[in-house]
Motif scaffolding. Structure first.
Motif, PDB file in Angstrom:
ATOM      1  N   UNK A 251       0.812  -1.219   0.000  1.00  0.00           N
ATOM      2  CA  UNK A 251       0.000   0.000   0.000  1.00  0.00           C
ATOM      3  C   UNK A 251       0.846   1.269   0.000  1.00  0.00           C
ATOM      4  N   UNK A 252       1.815   1.346   0.919  1.00  0.00           N
ATOM      5  CA  UNK A 252       2.608   2.578   1.031  1.00  0.00           C
ATOM      6  C   UNK A 252       3.340   2.908  -0.265  1.00  0.00           C
ATOM      7  N   UNK A 253       3.819   1.849  -0.908  1.00  0.00           N
ATOM      8  CA  UNK A 253       4.652   2.026  -2.090  1.00  0.00           C
ATOM      9  C   UNK A 253       3.825   2.328  -3.342  1.00  0.00           C
ATOM     10  N   UNK A 254       2.664   1.675  -3.458  1.00  0.00           N
ATOM     11  CA  UNK A 254       1.971   1.698  -4.762  1.00  0.00           C
ATOM     12  C   UNK A 254       0.611   2.390  -4.793  1.00  0.00           C
ATOM     13  N   UNK A 255      -0.009   2.558  -3.614  1.00  0.00           N
ATOM     14  CA  UNK A 255      -1.408   2.993  -3.641  1.00  0.00           C
ATOM     15  C   UNK A 255      -1.624   4.353  -4.303  1.00  0.00           C
ATOM     16  N   UNK A 256      -0.829   5.360  -3.905  1.00  0.00           N
ATOM     17  CA  UNK A 256      -1.071   6.719  -4.404  1.00  0.00           C
ATOM     18  C   UNK A 256      -0.868   6.805  -5.920  1.00  0.00           C
ATOM     19  N   UNK A 257       0.191   6.158  -6.413  1.00  0.00           N
ATOM     20  CA  UNK A 257       0.440   6.143  -7.871  1.00  0.00           C
ATOM     21  C   UNK A 257      -0.695   5.447  -8.606  1.00  0.00           C
ATOM     22  N   UNK A 258      -1.180   4.347  -8.010  1.00  0.00           N
ATOM     23  CA  UNK A 258      -2.264   3.594  -8.659  1.00  0.00           C
ATOM     24  C   UNK A 258      -3.546   4.432  -8.690  1.00  0.00           C
ATOM     25  N   UNK A 259      -3.833   5.138  -7.601  1.00  0.00           N
ATOM     26  CA  UNK A 259      -5.023   6.006  -7.576  1.00  0.00           C
ATOM     27  C   UNK A 259      -4.938   7.045  -8.698  1.00  0.00           C
ATOM     28  N   UNK A 260      -3.766   7.682  -8.823  1.00  0.00           N
ATOM     29  CA  UNK A 260      -3.625   8.722  -9.859  1.00  0.00           C
ATOM     30  C   UNK A 260      -3.732   8.129 -11.267  1.00  0.00           C
ATOM     31  N   UNK A 261      -3.135   6.945 -11.446  1.00  0.00           N
ATOM     32  CA  UNK A 261      -3.164   6.309 -12.771  1.00  0.00           C
ATOM     33  C   UNK A 261      -4.595   5.928 -13.158  1.00  0.00           C
ATOM     34  N   UNK A 262      -5.313   5.311 -12.231  1.00  0.00           N
ATOM     35  CA  UNK A 262      -6.686   4.875 -12.515  1.00  0.00           C
ATOM     36  C   UNK A 262      -7.595   6.090 -12.715  1.00  0.00           C
ATOM     37  N   UNK A 263      -7.364   7.131 -11.927  1.00  0.00           N
ATOM     38  CA  UNK A 263      -8.148   8.362 -12.085  1.00  0.00           C
ATOM     39  C   UNK A 263      -7.908   8.963 -13.466  1.00  0.00           C
ATOM     40  N   UNK A 264      -6.693   8.780 -13.979  1.00  0.00           N
ATOM     41  CA  UNK A 264      -6.359   9.319 -15.317  1.00  0.00           C
ATOM     42  C   UNK A 264      -6.834   8.388 -16.439  1.00  0.00           C
TER      43      UNK A 264
END
Length: 204
Positions: free
Chosen positions: A107-120
């Protein structure tokens, strides 16, 4: 601002996600839910840009909740957040319409990037999960009857009991067991159950 709905039956995990998300300038947690049914209701209410969905939950599980949300809101962007890397679970989630997959250990490593990618508008699947998916092709899919048999084996039933419960002949159960072992590449019944659990074909 990316509004986020966090769905998980563990309050501690939801707290951790809230802290992580709310520390970012471009996203905020708009709602939380502790099971699938509540997730659908909160989604209707808040219309989040991105939903983080656990798979194993009481009442209504994550996959059914994804199906429920997307039947009403086809453009819903949902990321599965789970401890399971099993390919069958991943496939079910993706077929249901999930756009991203994050293992809870990352979660710490990947969650924020994944949220931004999916949002895009992108899809995001971790490499180890993608490798697991690629390793298993359609030939090793168990039929729904074979899954029933494997589930009953996992519950500790002998062939005779399985035959009685499914109203089929004991010889039919034996041939199902043979097929299950062959398809899963298992040495014996216990091994088949272990593989079935690991891949998310069955749950205890």
């Amino acid at each position: 601002m990316i509004g986020i709905l966090s769905v998980d039956d563990h309050p501690l995990l939801r707290e951790g996600i809230a802290a992580l998300v709310n520390a970012e300038g471009d996203m905020k947690l708009v709602a939380e839910a502790s099971d699938g049914q509540e997730a659908i209701e909160k989604f209707r209410l808040h219309r989040p840009e991105v939903t983080l969905m656990d798979l194993q939950m009481p009442a209504l599980n994550g996959i059914d909740a994804i199906i429920g949300i997307r039947s009403e809101f086809p453009n819903a962007r949902i990321i599965v957040l789970t401890t399971y890397a099993g390919d069958v679970q991943v496939l079910r989630a993706l077929k249901a319409g999930a756009r991203g997959y994050v293992l809870k250990g990352h979660v710490r490593k990947e969650l924020l990037d994944t949220i931004r990618a999916v949002h895009a508008g992108q899809k995001r699947i971790p490499p180890e999960v993608a490798a697991e998916l690629a390793e298993h092709t359609a030939e090793d899919d168990l039929s729904s009857r074979e899954i029933d048999v494997l589930r009953l084996i996992a519950a500790g039933n002998a062939n005779k009991e399985i035959a009685a419960q499914l109203s089929i002949a004991e010889d039919t159960v034996k041939s199902h067991v043979t097929n299950i072992l062959a398809k899963l590449g298992a040495n014996d019944r216990t091994h088949a159950v272990t593989i079935g659990l690991k891949r998310g074909i069955i749950e205890l």
